[in-house]
Write a protein that holds these residues in place. Structure first.
Motif, PDB file in Angstrom:
ATOM      1  N   ARG A 163       3.714  -1.781 -14.822  1.00 47.20           N
ATOM      2  CA  ARG A 163       2.201  -1.588 -14.782  1.00 47.20           C
ATOM      3  C   ARG A 163       1.815  -1.578 -13.331  1.00 47.20           C
ATOM      4  O   ARG A 163       0.918  -0.780 -13.148  1.00 47.20           O
ATOM      5  N   LEU A 164       2.466  -2.179 -12.531  1.00 42.79           N
ATOM      6  CA  LEU A 164       2.113  -2.087 -11.314  1.00 42.79           C
ATOM      7  C   LEU A 164       2.485  -0.644 -10.530  1.00 42.79           C
ATOM      8  O   LEU A 164       1.932  -0.104  -9.612  1.00 42.79           O
TER       9      LEU A 164
ATOM     10  N   PRO B 136       4.728  -4.774  10.432  1.00 45.80           N
ATOM     11  CA  PRO B 136       5.599  -3.196  10.613  1.00 45.80           C
ATOM     12  C   PRO B 136       6.454  -3.024   9.492  1.00 45.80           C
ATOM     13  O   PRO B 136       7.132  -2.299   9.622  1.00 45.80           O
ATOM     14  N   ARG B 137       6.404  -4.035   8.656  1.00 48.70           N
ATOM     15  CA  ARG B 137       7.538  -4.172   7.616  1.00 48.70           C
ATOM     16  C   ARG B 137       7.336  -2.970   6.596  1.00 48.70           C
ATOM     17  O   ARG B 137       6.066  -2.672   6.338  1.00 48.70           O
ATOM     18  N   THR B 138       8.305  -2.390   6.020  1.00 43.38           N
ATOM     19  CA  THR B 138       8.280  -1.271   4.749  1.00 43.38           C
ATOM     20  C   THR B 138       9.075  -1.805   3.700  1.00 43.38           C
ATOM     21  O   THR B 138      10.037  -2.292   3.947  1.00 43.38           O
TER      22      THR B 138
ATOM     23  N   THR C 204       7.930   4.805  -0.188  1.00 43.83           N
ATOM     24  CA  THR C 204       8.032   3.628   0.668  1.00 43.83           C
ATOM     25  C   THR C 204       6.658   2.995   0.514  1.00 43.83           C
ATOM     26  O   THR C 204       5.510   3.585   0.549  1.00 43.83           O
ATOM     27  N   LEU C 205       6.701   1.750   0.567  1.00 42.87           N
ATOM     28  CA  LEU C 205       5.447   0.760   0.361  1.00 42.87           C
ATOM     29  C   LEU C 205       5.322   0.007   1.559  1.00 42.87           C
ATOM     30  O   LEU C 205       6.165  -0.355   2.418  1.00 42.87           O
ATOM     31  N   ALA C 206       4.019   0.101   2.195  1.00 44.20           N
ATOM     32  CA  ALA C 206       3.847  -0.542   3.614  1.00 44.20           C
ATOM     33  C   ALA C 206       3.173  -1.806   3.190  1.00 44.20           C
ATOM     34  O   ALA C 206       2.596  -2.090   2.079  1.00 44.20           O
ATOM     35  N   LEU C 207       3.570  -2.692   4.146  1.00 41.87           N
ATOM     36  CA  LEU C 207       2.922  -4.103   4.148  1.00 41.87           C
ATOM     37  C   LEU C 207       1.675  -4.298   5.074  1.00 41.87           C
ATOM     38  O   LEU C 207       2.243  -4.461   6.400  1.00 41.87           O
TER      39      LEU C 207
ATOM     40  N   ALA D  10       0.833  -1.275  -0.022  1.00 37.27           N
ATOM     41  CA  ALA D  10      -0.081  -0.008  -0.097  1.00 37.27           C
ATOM     42  C   ALA D  10       0.932   1.170  -0.049  1.00 37.27           C
ATOM     43  O   ALA D  10       1.968   1.279   0.582  1.00 37.27           O
ATOM     44  N   VAL D  11       0.443   2.358  -0.777  1.00 40.60           N
ATOM     45  CA  VAL D  11       1.030   3.505  -0.766  1.00 40.60           C
ATOM     46  C   VAL D  11       0.097   4.664  -0.987  1.00 40.60           C
ATOM     47  O   VAL D  11      -0.713   4.616  -2.064  1.00 40.60           O
ATOM     48  N   ARG D  12       0.177   5.722  -0.244  1.00 39.60           N
ATOM     49  CA  ARG D  12      -0.886   6.773  -0.387  1.00 39.60           C
ATOM     50  C   ARG D  12      -2.511   6.439  -0.330  1.00 39.60           C
ATOM     51  O   ARG D  12      -3.100   6.634  -1.435  1.00 39.60           O
TER      52      ARG D  12
END
Length: 814
Positions: A136-137, A155-157, A148-151, A93-95
């Protein structure tokens, strides 16, 4: 030469409107063909370029961790092996935007299936959380290097280091996870691995898959994807747009050629005496032919050059995918050749049809041949003569008249009911002095203009049929274009009829409570129903490919499939399948099919064919209860949501994602028509081009009818027809010709459109049964507009001809 140029200049001044329409029609046709070429190049070449530069793998096998890739390298026909790479499914997830991804652990940049960086840099071993996203992703997440991408749920990014193009299957929300290259340390608990095979002969892909499954074992295979599937997805709707443009462009080119042929033939028949005079003063047959040929070639060349120049200069500025396609096409190696070859072929085709008609002008004798007193087939038929005397209305009326009612030919009048020997009418009341009371009859006859106009339209059968056929072709293509528009509109207005009964797909984390999830989804007031389901990959018989096996709904609450053939699946082991699966397995409705899910066989009875827009139709669907009979521990992993009428899918998705647990993913169901939005503008443009071609043919028909009516003008005046009635003859003849063309176009165009659209649906895997014809009201409105427009165009020249002086009429007849 001077005389030839003067004649050409005089002809151009006389037929300015026709010349303008020819130039515009040619420009529209050539532009549509160039855009079709650009779309074909855009659909095929970028993926081919990426595949070649990346040394793409022809087969990707998703297996369990115990599969040995070394055994695959020893197979015959395998050039190289990529991997094995550990993989894990995750959500990033991002924004506020989420996407399902496949984390692929790779320490070094692969040699087979090598990602092509477009931004940023490759994975840095010193950064264990740095990843590279497939392009495309990245576009779907609006992610750039440095983001930064959240999982969710952990707690990982992850940090985006780069973006790369890949020839593998593209990311599709809710259907195909996106690809993320990560260091092996970023995949601490892989759920499987992926192995790529690059073959020496791509044509042996199915055989290679079969041997790989045999070596590794069917239970070790989770999913198989091939380069053919990736190429078809990459081409996607662009190829369909190119096919539509090419088909209508070629049809319009044929219609334009026939229209030019008919225009020249009509002009030759109207100027036989002028051509004879030219030959008498020294023009050779070749010079006469060259005048017509060069004149119309100049029109075609002007339109073709204008179309090529405008496409080259402004094509990349078109909005949306069409502009992108032209921009990419202009950078391809064969762009210049196509830019010259397409207009040249169009001009040569128009020149060939022009030459055939101009050849007749060269055969005109130098001494004018006297016209026969009565043209062959020019006499009134018995039906026409009977129609002239036909009484369409006789109404008895009571009136008081002083004398016998007068009645003119072809008009209405009053005739006494009491003839010789008839009894005198009974008197009622006191008669008025000096007046006779009686019962009269009011007669209304068929107007002569209608009868004579009908006769003129169809008296010369070969010539009349040719005019109807030439006018029918553009109208037929317009009917096909309208059917395509209606079919695309149906995907948006009636999605449940084309295999899209639900609007949202919800995926929950593994181990989520089914009852709690369903209660959460059905609690929303805009959700009409939530259908639990599961989708797994299954090996087909022969182990050459994998398909999607879906279990949706239950026997108590069945999923509302859109069936095109057969019936719904109600009983045990019953299922419905898409056209792509039926073609892949070469089976029909009513057959039994066997597939393998992991190491478990699944045997299903195909009782219906459903319209399947997803996975190229390679889908077999049954109820969740049927799959649980083979695997009692199966739990739902997804939910299909049917919304209430008027509900906004984006609003409902946002509300569910906010109120649900952190691992809940909500995606809108992809509509195939979303990618065809540029086709609406394309259809409108094609209809405009075809209308221009039809207008050219209509003007030709009107001109020929007016010229042929000059000889009959004296006779029509001699029998007492007024100029308005003479004008009505020509208008009626033109209207009858147009009406015949409209009826023929509707009768032929609707079945043709249905066949073409269903054939395209079957070839794409969606299946036949998606075609829809325009509404009868729309067809009637278009037909009426064509007939009334033709009558209006014919009114002015026919009225002018009907009021010509007697000396001019005698000169024309002579």
């Amino acid at each position: 030469m001077r005389a030839t140029l003067r004649w050409a200049h005089s002809d151009l001044r006389t037929h300015r409107g026709e010349a303008l329409f020819l130039v515009l029609a040619t420009a529209g046709i050539v532009a549509s063909l160039l855009l079709a070429t650009a779309l074909f190049g855009y659909a095929t070449n970028p993926w081919q370029r990426v595949f070649a530069q990346a040394r793409g793998a022809h087969v990707w096998l998703h297996t369990d961790r115990a599969a040995d890739a070394g055994e695959l390298a020893a197979l015959g026909g395998v050039e190289a092996v990529a991997g094995p790479y550990p993989t894990a499914s995750a959500t990033v997830a991002v924004r506020g935007t989420r996407a399902s991804v496949e984390l692929r652990g790779t320490a070094e940049r692969p040699e087979v299936g090598r990602p092509l960086l477009t931004a940023g840099h490759w994975i840095d071993p010193a950064d264990p959380d740095g990843v590279v996203l497939e392009s495309r992703l990245a576009r779907a997440l609006l992610a750039q290097p440095g983001d930064t991408l959240a999982l969710p749920g952990t707690p990982r990014t992850l940090t985006v280091l780069g973006i790369a193009d890949s020839p593998e299957r593209r990311y599709r929300p809710g259907e195909q996870p996106g690809l993320v290259w990560a260091p092996p340390a970023a995949v601490p608990d892989p759920g499987g691995q992926v192995i790529g095979l690059r073959l020496t002969d791509p044509g042996e892909t199915d055989y290679a898959v079969q041997r790989a499954v045999t070596v590794l074992g069917a239970g070790a295979i989770g999913q198989v994807s091939t380069w053919e599937q990736a190429r078809a997805e990459a081409q996607g709707d662009n190829r369909l747009l190119g096919q539509v443009l090419g088909l209508f462009g070629l049809g319009a080119l044929l219609a334009a050629g026939l229209a030019v042929h008919g225009a020249i033939g009509t002009r030759i028949r109207g100027h036989l005496r002028d051509i004879s005079v030219l030959k008498a003063i020294g023009f050779t047959p070749g010079q006469v032919v060259r005048v017509f040929l060069l004149l119309h070639l100049a029109y075609a060349l002007l339109g073709a050059v204008a179309a090529a120049a405008l496409t080259q200069a402004f094509g990349s500025r078109f909005p949306g995918r069409l502009g992108d396609a032209v921009g990419v096409w202009q950078g391809l190696p064969g762009h210049t050749v196509a830019l010259v070859a397409v207009p040249a072929c169009a001009v040569l085709f128009i020149g060939a049809t022009t030459g055939l008609a101009a050849w007749r002008a060269g055969r005109v004798p130098p001494v004018p041949v006297p016209r026969p007193a009565a043209a062959r087939g020019g006499g009134l038929s018995g039906a026409a003569r009977g129609a002239l005397g036909l009484r369409v209305l006789r109404v008895p009326v009571r009136s008081r008249v002083r004398g016998r009612g007068a009645r003119g030919a072809g008009g209405s009048g009053v005739r006494g009911a009491d003839g010789p020997g008839a009894p005198a009418p009974a008197k009622t009341g006191v008669p008025d002095p000096g007046e006779a009371a009686g019962v009269r009859e009011l007669e209304v006859r068929v107007p002569p203009a209608l009868v004579l106009g009908w006769h003129k339209a169809f008296a010369r059968r070969p010539r009349s049929l040719a005019a109807v056929a030439r006018l029918t072709l553009p109208l037929l293509l317009i009917v096909v274009a309208m059917s395509a528009w209606t079919t695309i509109d149906r995907f948006h207005t009636r999605p449940e009829q084309v295999g899209l009964p639900t609007a949202l797909t919800v995926r929950a984390d593994a181990g989520a409570d089914d009852r709690g999830t369903r209660a959460l989804l059905e609690r929303d007031p805009r959700v009409a129903a939530a259908y639990p389901g599961v989708e797994v990959a299954a090996l087909v018989p022969g182990q050459t490919a994998t398909i999607a096996l879906r279990g949706l709904g239950t026997r108590e609450e069945p999923y509302p499939y859109a069936l095109a053939e057969g019936r719904r699946a109600h009983g045990p082991d019953e299922a419905v399948a898409g056209q792509g699966l039926l073609d892949l397995l070469d089976v029909q409705v009513g057959d039994w099919v066997r597939m393998t899910v992991g190491d478990r066989p699944q045997i299903l009875h195909i009782v219906g064919r459903s319209i399947e827009p997803e996975n190229a139709g390679r889908v077999v669907s049954t109820s969740l209860d049927t799959l649980r009979e083979n695997d009692p521990g199966l739990t739902p992993t997804l939910y299909q949501l049917r919304l209430r009428p008027g509900a906004d899918p984006e609003e409902v998705a946002a509300r569910l994602a906010a109120s649900g647990p952190e691992g809940l993913e909500v995606h809108a169901v992809a509509n195939p028509a979303d990618g065809l939005s540029p086709l609406r503008g394309v259809v409108l443009g094609l209809i405009a081009v075809l209308a221009l071609v039809g207008l050219i043919e209509l003007l030709t028909t009107i001109g020929g009818t007016v010229r042929e009516g000059e000889r009959d003008l004296l006779a029509l005046k001699a029998i007492g027809l007024s100029p308005r009635q003479i004008t009505g003859v020509t208008v009626t003849a033109t209207g009858c010709t147009t009406l015949a063309a409209v009826l023929l176009a509707a009768a032929l165009g609707l079945p043709l459109a249905h066949w073409l659209i269903d054939a395209q649906g079957a070839s794409s895997g969606i299946g036949a049964g998606i075609a829809r014809a325009p509404s009868p009201g729309l067809l009637a409105a278009v037909g009426a507009a064509a007939v009334l427009g033709a009558a209006a165009l014919a009114a002015v020249p026919s009225a002018r001809a009907a009021r010509r002086r007697l000396a001019d009429t005698l000169s024309a007849v002579a």
